[in-house]
Design a protein around this motif. Structure first.
Motif, PDB file in Angstrom:
ATOM      1  N   SER A 222       9.266  -4.880   4.876  1.00 56.86           N
ATOM      2  CA  SER A 222       9.615  -5.903   5.735  1.00 56.86           C
ATOM      3  C   SER A 222       9.952  -7.386   4.747  1.00 56.86           C
ATOM      4  O   SER A 222       9.074  -7.435   3.614  1.00 56.86           O
ATOM      5  CB  SER A 222       9.252  -6.324   6.941  1.00 56.86           C
ATOM      6  N   SER A 223      11.004  -7.985   5.083  1.00 54.46           N
ATOM      7  CA  SER A 223      11.120  -9.317   4.158  1.00 54.46           C
ATOM      8  C   SER A 223      10.066  -9.729   4.902  1.00 54.46           C
ATOM      9  O   SER A 223      10.440 -11.422   4.485  1.00 54.46           O
ATOM     10  CB  SER A 223      12.526  -9.636   3.297  1.00 54.46           C
ATOM     11  N   ARG A 224      10.655 -10.424   6.046  1.00 55.82           N
ATOM     12  CA  ARG A 224       9.220 -11.132   6.698  1.00 55.82           C
ATOM     13  C   ARG A 224       8.356 -10.947   6.785  1.00 55.82           C
ATOM     14  O   ARG A 224       7.520 -11.126   6.191  1.00 55.82           O
ATOM     15  CB  ARG A 224       9.555 -10.398   8.799  1.00 55.82           C
ATOM     16  N   GLN A 225       7.543 -12.607   6.684  1.00 53.77           N
ATOM     17  CA  GLN A 225       6.628 -13.415   6.160  1.00 53.77           C
ATOM     18  C   GLN A 225       5.792 -13.140   7.958  1.00 53.77           C
ATOM     19  O   GLN A 225       4.672 -13.503   7.373  1.00 53.77           O
ATOM     20  CB  GLN A 225       6.506 -14.506   5.764  1.00 53.77           C
TER      21      GLN A 225
ATOM     22  N   ILE B 167       5.679 -11.221  10.790  1.00 48.01           N
ATOM     23  CA  ILE B 167       5.247 -10.418  11.075  1.00 48.01           C
ATOM     24  C   ILE B 167       3.809  -9.765  10.575  1.00 48.01           C
ATOM     25  O   ILE B 167       2.518  -9.121  11.171  1.00 48.01           O
ATOM     26  CB  ILE B 167       6.663  -9.111  11.564  1.00 48.01           C
ATOM     27  N   GLY B 168       3.729  -9.961   9.083  1.00 49.21           N
ATOM     28  CA  GLY B 168       2.166  -9.729   8.727  1.00 49.21           C
ATOM     29  C   GLY B 168       2.047 -10.382   8.003  1.00 49.21           C
ATOM     30  O   GLY B 168       2.824 -11.019   7.133  1.00 49.21           O
ATOM     31  N   VAL B 169       0.696 -10.148   7.253  1.00 50.13           N
ATOM     32  CA  VAL B 169       0.122 -11.267   6.252  1.00 50.13           C
ATOM     33  C   VAL B 169       0.239 -11.407   5.155  1.00 50.13           C
ATOM     34  O   VAL B 169       0.566  -9.767   4.363  1.00 50.13           O
ATOM     35  CB  VAL B 169      -1.674 -11.339   6.822  1.00 50.13           C
ATOM     36  N   ILE B 170       1.315 -11.793   4.289  1.00 50.52           N
ATOM     37  CA  ILE B 170       2.076 -11.293   2.787  1.00 50.52           C
ATOM     38  C   ILE B 170       0.539 -12.429   2.251  1.00 50.52           C
ATOM     39  O   ILE B 170       0.456 -14.108   1.990  1.00 50.52           O
ATOM     40  CB  ILE B 170       2.934 -11.524   2.157  1.00 50.52           C
ATOM     41  N   HIS B 171       0.154 -11.557   1.163  1.00 43.53           N
ATOM     42  CA  HIS B 171      -1.121 -12.175  -0.195  1.00 43.53           C
ATOM     43  C   HIS B 171      -0.277 -12.353  -0.922  1.00 43.53           C
ATOM     44  O   HIS B 171       0.100 -11.752  -1.726  1.00 43.53           O
ATOM     45  CB  HIS B 171      -2.134 -10.725   0.003  1.00 43.53           C
ATOM     46  N   VAL B 172      -1.182 -13.201  -1.368  1.00 42.39           N
ATOM     47  CA  VAL B 172      -0.549 -13.918  -2.793  1.00 42.39           C
ATOM     48  C   VAL B 172      -1.526 -13.277  -4.667  1.00 42.39           C
ATOM     49  O   VAL B 172      -2.235 -13.435  -3.635  1.00 42.39           O
ATOM     50  CB  VAL B 172      -0.884 -15.862  -3.266  1.00 42.39           C
ATOM     51  N   PRO B 173      -0.599 -12.459  -5.024  1.00 41.27           N
ATOM     52  CA  PRO B 173      -1.015 -11.888  -5.871  1.00 41.27           C
ATOM     53  C   PRO B 173      -2.269 -11.793  -7.371  1.00 41.27           C
ATOM     54  O   PRO B 173      -2.239 -12.629  -8.445  1.00 41.27           O
ATOM     55  CB  PRO B 173      -0.140 -11.098  -6.055  1.00 41.27           C
TER      56      PRO B 173
ATOM     57  N   PHE C  15       9.370 -10.289  -6.202  1.00 40.90           N
ATOM     58  CA  PHE C  15       9.252 -10.513  -4.896  1.00 40.90           C
ATOM     59  C   PHE C  15       7.785  -9.820  -4.466  1.00 40.90           C
ATOM     60  O   PHE C  15       7.644  -9.046  -4.201  1.00 40.90           O
ATOM     61  CB  PHE C  15      10.801  -9.669  -5.035  1.00 40.90           C
ATOM     62  N   TYR C  16       7.856  -9.956  -2.978  1.00 38.36           N
ATOM     63  CA  TYR C  16       7.121  -9.477  -2.073  1.00 38.36           C
ATOM     64  C   TYR C  16       7.922  -8.597  -0.804  1.00 38.36           C
ATOM     65  O   TYR C  16       8.945  -9.220  -0.497  1.00 38.36           O
ATOM     66  CB  TYR C  16       6.086 -10.491  -1.198  1.00 38.36           C
ATOM     67  N   ARG C  17       7.232  -7.790  -0.846  1.00 37.70           N
ATOM     68  CA  ARG C  17       8.100  -6.890   0.731  1.00 37.70           C
ATOM     69  C   ARG C  17       6.161  -7.371   1.520  1.00 37.70           C
ATOM     70  O   ARG C  17       4.739  -6.990   1.168  1.00 37.70           O
ATOM     71  CB  ARG C  17       8.239  -5.542   0.725  1.00 37.70           C
ATOM     72  N   TYR C  18       5.857  -6.180   2.836  1.00 34.96           N
ATOM     73  CA  TYR C  18       5.339  -6.441   3.555  1.00 34.96           C
ATOM     74  C   TYR C  18       5.501  -4.615   3.823  1.00 34.96           C
ATOM     75  O   TYR C  18       6.639  -4.353   5.111  1.00 34.96           O
ATOM     76  CB  TYR C  18       5.084  -7.180   4.640  1.00 34.96           C
ATOM     77  N   ALA C  19       4.910  -3.447   4.160  1.00 33.37           N
ATOM     78  CA  ALA C  19       4.770  -2.578   4.189  1.00 33.37           C
ATOM     79  C   ALA C  19       4.554  -1.674   5.966  1.00 33.37           C
ATOM     80  O   ALA C  19       3.209  -2.550   6.278  1.00 33.37           O
ATOM     81  CB  ALA C  19       4.217  -1.088   3.910  1.00 33.37           C
ATOM     82  N   THR C  20       5.755  -1.801   6.880  1.00 31.69           N
ATOM     83  CA  THR C  20       5.500  -2.103   8.220  1.00 31.69           C
ATOM     84  C   THR C  20       4.790  -0.252   8.854  1.00 31.69           C
ATOM     85  O   THR C  20       4.794  -0.791   9.852  1.00 31.69           O
ATOM     86  CB  THR C  20       6.743  -1.847   8.920  1.00 31.69           C
TER      87      THR C  20
ATOM     88  N   GLY D 139      -0.371   2.206   2.717  1.00 31.16           N
ATOM     89  CA  GLY D 139      -0.720   1.676   3.378  1.00 31.16           C
ATOM     90  C   GLY D 139       0.113   0.946   4.106  1.00 31.16           C
ATOM     91  O   GLY D 139       0.932   0.095   3.992  1.00 31.16           O
ATOM     92  N   LYS D 140      -0.090   0.881   6.031  1.00 29.18           N
ATOM     93  CA  LYS D 140       0.524  -0.099   6.627  1.00 29.18           C
ATOM     94  C   LYS D 140      -0.052  -1.188   6.994  1.00 29.18           C
ATOM     95  O   LYS D 140      -1.368  -0.584   6.513  1.00 29.18           O
ATOM     96  CB  LYS D 140       0.936   0.141   8.282  1.00 29.18           C
ATOM     97  N   GLY D 141       0.691  -2.406   6.537  1.00 26.08           N
ATOM     98  CA  GLY D 141      -0.313  -3.611   6.568  1.00 26.08           C
ATOM     99  C   GLY D 141       0.264  -4.260   4.953  1.00 26.08           C
ATOM    100  O   GLY D 141      -0.610  -5.608   4.425  1.00 26.08           O
ATOM    101  N   SER D 142       0.118  -3.130   4.081  1.00 30.15           N
ATOM    102  CA  SER D 142      -0.309  -3.636   2.832  1.00 30.15           C
ATOM    103  C   SER D 142       0.200  -5.023   2.207  1.00 30.15           C
ATOM    104  O   SER D 142       2.245  -4.348   2.232  1.00 30.15           O
ATOM    105  CB  SER D 142       0.020  -2.348   1.516  1.00 30.15           C
ATOM    106  N   THR D 143       0.932  -5.831   1.422  1.00 27.88           N
ATOM    107  CA  THR D 143       1.521  -6.267   0.692  1.00 27.88           C
ATOM    108  C   THR D 143       1.909  -5.782  -0.599  1.00 27.88           C
ATOM    109  O   THR D 143       0.745  -4.844  -1.410  1.00 27.88           O
ATOM    110  CB  THR D 143       0.740  -7.674   0.190  1.00 27.88           C
ATOM    111  N   VAL D 144       3.589  -5.771  -0.657  1.00 28.04           N
ATOM    112  CA  VAL D 144       3.612  -4.894  -1.915  1.00 28.04           C
ATOM    113  C   VAL D 144       4.370  -6.163  -2.713  1.00 28.04           C
ATOM    114  O   VAL D 144       5.303  -6.395  -2.403  1.00 28.04           O
ATOM    115  CB  VAL D 144       5.312  -3.894  -1.428  1.00 28.04           C
ATOM    116  N   VAL D 145       4.216  -5.791  -4.239  1.00 32.99           N
ATOM    117  CA  VAL D 145       4.773  -7.410  -5.091  1.00 32.99           C
ATOM    118  C   VAL D 145       5.788  -5.910  -5.834  1.00 32.99           C
ATOM    119  O   VAL D 145       4.926  -5.071  -6.307  1.00 32.99           O
ATOM    120  CB  VAL D 145       3.999  -7.739  -5.791  1.00 32.99           C
ATOM    121  N   VAL D 146       6.823  -6.275  -6.192  1.00 30.49           N
ATOM    122  CA  VAL D 146       7.328  -5.734  -6.622  1.00 30.49           C
ATOM    123  C   VAL D 146       8.559  -6.912  -8.068  1.00 30.49           C
ATOM    124  O   VAL D 146       8.452  -7.752  -7.748  1.00 30.49           O
ATOM    125  CB  VAL D 146       8.772  -5.981  -6.372  1.00 30.49           C
TER     126      VAL D 146
END
Length: 408
Positions: A65-68, A70-76, A292-297, A308-315
């Motif tokens: 997800s691109s939404r911020q 619905i879940g915590v987007i952690h800064v890397p 860019f960031y995504r959130y695994a739903t 894993g669900k809830g992970s912040t994914v950095v591309v």
């Protein structure tokens, strides 16, 4: 494929391979483990995706997800002035880059007619005129001059202001505040102050357009009663920021790259018809909008790894664009390369809305600069050029240049 590679502690950011190349650790990671676990500064165990195929997969899979909100987007990376994220961020209305379908689809659809290939092609001559006028200004100055302030920033700012219906006289307001908004290491108060100044300014602008619309994109949107003022402000903010920051940095950093690769400059002077290919290659090679960031739903399999669900994914788009699995000799700048397929302008539903506009501006900008200033060169050693490693869109803060004969 070997998976025996140290897990990075935070996003590798130091440009230790040179001003145009990914950090060396990113390149090593991509070769060993293109989907790698990463420990974030706040302790979150997320993921860094660097391989071309995996990056494209993340960007088309709506489970990322691109939404911020619905879940915590952690800064890397470390942000000393910013509190660690512990809960989702509120959704800014209209900011469709941070939305998923169907909300993203609803807003994006309202803008597609404004940015069609046909409509952009109709603007080509006008954009060329804007470029020529700015080159006249540049030619009237005594070198050395800063190419960023005198050319790279004004050209896309003039174009996007005209398209959106933003008075260019107000550029101090939006250029200063969008630049402040993009600084990585700043306090939450500073970031919100810059955002607040922009949204206050834009709210006044779009409210005026709703009352008295003109002939511009924001007026067209303001006529649409389905859009709230808050949504109009969010859309205007995104279009204004993306419409000048990315292209300005491509023009400046691209010029720097060409000056550091004189054999490529010779190719372009010899054969100006190479310019469209050269623009694609510079987009691939530089990838100024990199992270860019995504959130695994949900739990998702990617390249043999389980995200894993809830992970912040950095591309990293830059890493993907330098993947030897996709491009031959990817770390070589080659203006004759057919670099189509790069991901510099995104991929999937979030692919850059203004990509045709950006291409037209870059073709006109580089063509004019090469034609008018054939002896252009750096006015300082390359190692002294101030890189935008402190910003969320990469480039140079300044590019002092000079020339040895009168511009044509």
């Amino acid at each position: 494929m070997t998976r025996t590679v140290p897990v990075p502690q935070g996003l590798p950011m130091e440009r230790d391979a040179g001003p145009f190349d990914p950090p060396r650790e990113i390149t090593r990671l991509r070769a060993a483990r293109p989907v790698s676990p990463m420990v974030f500064p706040d302790g979150h165990e997320g993921w860094l995706v660097t391989g071309y195929d995996a990056v494209r997969q993340v960007m088309v899979d709506t489970r990322f997800s691109s939404r911020q909100d619905i879940g915590v987007i952690h800064v890397p990376y470390e942000t000393p002035g910013m509190p660690a994220a512990t809960e989702p961020s509120p959704q800014m209305p209209g900011l469709f880059i941070a939305m998923d379908p169907p909300d993203h689809t609803r807003l994006r659809r309202k803008l597609t007619s404004a940015f069609t290939v046909r409509r952009m092609k109709q603007l080509e001559d006008h954009i060329a005129d804007i470029v020529e006028r700015q080159l006249d200004v540049l030619a009237s100055l005594t070198p050395p001059v800063d190419l960023v302030t005198e050319f790279a920033l004004p050209v896309p700012s003039l174009v996007i202001c005209e398209l959106l219906g933003v008075p260019y006289a107000d550029r101090e307001t939006f250029q200063v505040n969008t630049a402040k908004f993009l600084v990585k290491d700043q306090s939450l108060e500073e970031k919100m102050a810059a955002l607040g100044a922009m949204t206050t300014y834009l709210a006044g602008l779009v409210t005026g357009k709703r009352a008295e619309p003109g002939e511009d994109i924001l007026s067209d949107l303001a006529r649409d009663d389905d859009l709230s003022i808050e949504e109009l402000v969010g859309i205007a903010f995104l279009l204004l920021l993306a419409g000048h920051e990315t292209t300005a940095n491509m023009l400046a950093l691209g010029t720097f790259a060409l000056l550091e690769h004189p054999e490529q400059l010779v190719e372009l002077h010899t054969d100006p018809d190479l310019l469209p290919d050269a623009v694609e290659e510079l987009l691939r090679y530089l990838s100024v909008a990199d992270i860019f960031y995504r959130y695994a739903t949900e739990d998702i399999e990617l390249d043999g790894e389980t995200i894993g669900k809830g992970s912040t994914v950095v591309v990293s788009l830059l890493a993907a664009n330098r993947d030897p699995q996709r491009f031959d000799n990817p770390d070589v700048l080659d203006v004759r390369r057919k670099a189509r397929g790069h991901v510099s302008l995104g991929h999937g539903v979030h692919q850059c809305l203004g990509q045709q506009l950006a291409r037209i501006e870059m073709r006109a900008g580089f063509a004019g600069l090469l034609r008018r200033f054939p002896t252009l060169e750096l006015a300082i050693p390359a190692g002294e050029v101030r890189l935008r490693t402190d910003m969320n869109i990469y480039g140079v803060h300044e590019l002092p240049v000079t020339w040895t004969e009168a511009p044509r």
